[in-house]
Design a protein around this motif. Sequence first.
Motif, PDB file in Angstrom:
ATOM      1  N   MET A   1      11.451  -3.081  12.631  1.00  0.00           N
ATOM      2  CA  MET A   1      11.391  -4.546  12.559  1.00  0.00           C
ATOM      3  C   MET A   1      11.105  -5.122  13.937  1.00  0.00           C
ATOM      4  SD  MET A   1      14.286  -7.220  11.196  1.00  0.00           S
ATOM      5  CE  MET A   1      13.971  -8.977  11.177  1.00  0.00           C
ATOM      6  N   LEU A   2      10.304  -6.176  13.988  1.00  0.00           N
ATOM      7  CA  LEU A   2      10.034  -6.882  15.239  1.00  0.00           C
ATOM      8  C   LEU A   2      10.488  -8.326  15.095  1.00  0.00           C
ATOM      9  CD1 LEU A   2       8.629  -6.751  18.086  1.00  0.00           C
ATOM     10  CD2 LEU A   2       6.658  -7.800  16.959  1.00  0.00           C
ATOM     11  N   ARG A   3      11.474  -8.701  15.891  1.00  0.00           N
ATOM     12  CA  ARG A   3      11.932 -10.089  15.902  1.00  0.00           C
ATOM     13  C   ARG A   3      11.170 -10.807  17.013  1.00  0.00           C
ATOM     14  NH1 ARG A   3      18.078  -9.113  17.110  1.00  0.00           N
ATOM     15  NH2 ARG A   3      16.986  -7.835  18.658  1.00  0.00           N
ATOM     16  N   ALA A   4      10.239 -11.666  16.615  1.00  0.00           N
ATOM     17  CA  ALA A   4       9.395 -12.356  17.591  1.00  0.00           C
ATOM     18  C   ALA A   4       9.648 -13.854  17.550  1.00  0.00           C
ATOM     19  CB  ALA A   4       7.924 -12.067  17.317  1.00  0.00           C
ATOM     20  N   SER A   5       9.597 -14.463  18.721  1.00  0.00           N
ATOM     21  CA  SER A   5       9.733 -15.915  18.836  1.00  0.00           C
ATOM     22  C   SER A   5       8.561 -16.461  19.634  1.00  0.00           C
ATOM     23  CB  SER A   5      11.046 -16.287  19.537  1.00  0.00           C
ATOM     24  OG  SER A   5      12.167 -15.943  18.743  1.00  0.00           O
ATOM     25  N   VAL A   6       7.966 -17.534  19.134  1.00  0.00           N
ATOM     26  CA  VAL A   6       6.871 -18.218  19.817  1.00  0.00           C
ATOM     27  C   VAL A   6       7.383 -19.577  20.272  1.00  0.00           C
ATOM     28  CG1 VAL A   6       4.554 -19.193  19.591  1.00  0.00           C
ATOM     29  CG2 VAL A   6       5.118 -17.025  18.455  1.00  0.00           C
ATOM     30  N   SER A  43      15.662 -12.011  20.037  1.00  0.00           N
ATOM     31  CA  SER A  43      14.255 -11.644  19.864  1.00  0.00           C
ATOM     32  C   SER A  43      13.938 -10.342  20.580  1.00  0.00           C
ATOM     33  CB  SER A  43      13.339 -12.744  20.432  1.00  0.00           C
ATOM     34  OG  SER A  43      13.584 -13.995  19.815  1.00  0.00           O
ATOM     35  N   ASP A  44      13.019  -9.586  19.976  1.00  0.00           N
ATOM     36  CA  ASP A  44      12.480  -8.393  20.629  1.00  0.00           C
ATOM     37  C   ASP A  44      11.298  -8.756  21.515  1.00  0.00           C
ATOM     38  OD1 ASP A  44      14.209  -6.501  19.201  1.00  0.00           O
ATOM     39  OD2 ASP A  44      13.016  -7.043  17.437  1.00  0.00           O
ATOM     40  N   SER A 224       1.006  -2.955  20.222  1.00  0.00           N
ATOM     41  CA  SER A 224       1.774  -2.380  21.330  1.00  0.00           C
ATOM     42  C   SER A 224       3.185  -2.944  21.353  1.00  0.00           C
ATOM     43  CB  SER A 224       1.081  -2.668  22.666  1.00  0.00           C
ATOM     44  OG  SER A 224      -0.170  -2.028  22.756  1.00  0.00           O
ATOM     45  N   ALA A 225       3.298  -4.257  21.133  1.00  0.00           N
ATOM     46  CA  ALA A 225       4.618  -4.888  21.118  1.00  0.00           C
ATOM     47  C   ALA A 225       5.480  -4.311  20.003  1.00  0.00           C
ATOM     48  CB  ALA A 225       4.476  -6.397  20.956  1.00  0.00           C
ATOM     49  N   LEU A 230       9.909  -0.776  18.457  1.00  0.00           N
ATOM     50  CA  LEU A 230      10.438   0.298  17.609  1.00  0.00           C
ATOM     51  C   LEU A 230      10.974   1.447  18.456  1.00  0.00           C
ATOM     52  CD1 LEU A 230       7.727   0.370  14.792  1.00  0.00           C
ATOM     53  CD2 LEU A 230      10.057  -0.533  14.643  1.00  0.00           C
ATOM     54  N   GLU A 231      10.305   1.720  19.580  1.00  0.00           N
ATOM     55  CA  GLU A 231      10.776   2.782  20.472  1.00  0.00           C
ATOM     56  C   GLU A 231      12.123   2.421  21.088  1.00  0.00           C
ATOM     57  OE1 GLU A 231       6.455   4.595  21.944  1.00  0.00           O
ATOM     58  OE2 GLU A 231       7.577   3.212  23.228  1.00  0.00           O
ATOM     59  N   VAL A 232      12.291   1.137  21.397  1.00  0.00           N
ATOM     60  CA  VAL A 232      13.549   0.686  22.004  1.00  0.00           C
ATOM     61  C   VAL A 232      14.704   0.819  21.023  1.00  0.00           C
ATOM     62  CG1 VAL A 232      14.785  -1.340  22.874  1.00  0.00           C
ATOM     63  CG2 VAL A 232      12.461  -0.859  23.663  1.00  0.00           C
TER      64      VAL A 232
END
Length: 234
Positions: A1-6, A43-44, A224-225, A230-232
Amino acid sequence: MLRASVIVFPGSNCDRDVKVALEKITGFPVNMVWHGDASVPASDVIVLPGGFSYGDYLRCGAMAAHSPIMRDVIAKAKAGTPVLGICNGFQVLCESGLLPGILMRNASLKFICRDVFLRVDNDKTFFTKCYRKDQVIRLPIAHAEGNYFADEETLDRLEGEGRVVFRYCNAAGEATTEANPNGAQRNIAGICDAAGRVVGLMPHPERLFELALGGADGRRMFESALLSALEVTA
């Protein structure tokens, strides 16, 4: 999962483009965070989008750098949260001190809107690990103040530490004067912090992230993000 904030500033005009790109590529919803908010949700990845924040008054990005939300963005960035600044977002990163240097008026004193070639000089950052070093990609620019400037000591430090991420080049990957659209020192189109987790660039990856837009060279920045996040968490 990617938690993204704009982050959305008054005058942002690429925030929804970034949201669409992130959601299509990652499959996860994106938080849209208003400039007047006090904090960014957990956020990630945080993205500062392109546009004309606060109408570009004073200097591009200068007022946005002092908006309420930026206090938390800066704190989170210093604590390790990855931040991507695109175009005006790059200007905000420099004005806020998260990245060195400034973005000056283009050498031509004209607004430039066209595709450019970029050479990937650092493929180890949070946002570039899906590219190859020295890979040549094509992305659009749209700015009047993209002329990167820093003193020679800072430039030498960026070069020595491998913190120049993208450089304007020709189709063969040569960083020539003719390939430099705005007069940026050493053809610099994007840089990163020492950890490679805060990245700023003038070109717009969100405008070329799928073939329907005329190309997909920007896609790997968002991939890449996702991979890095996911690696983190693995």
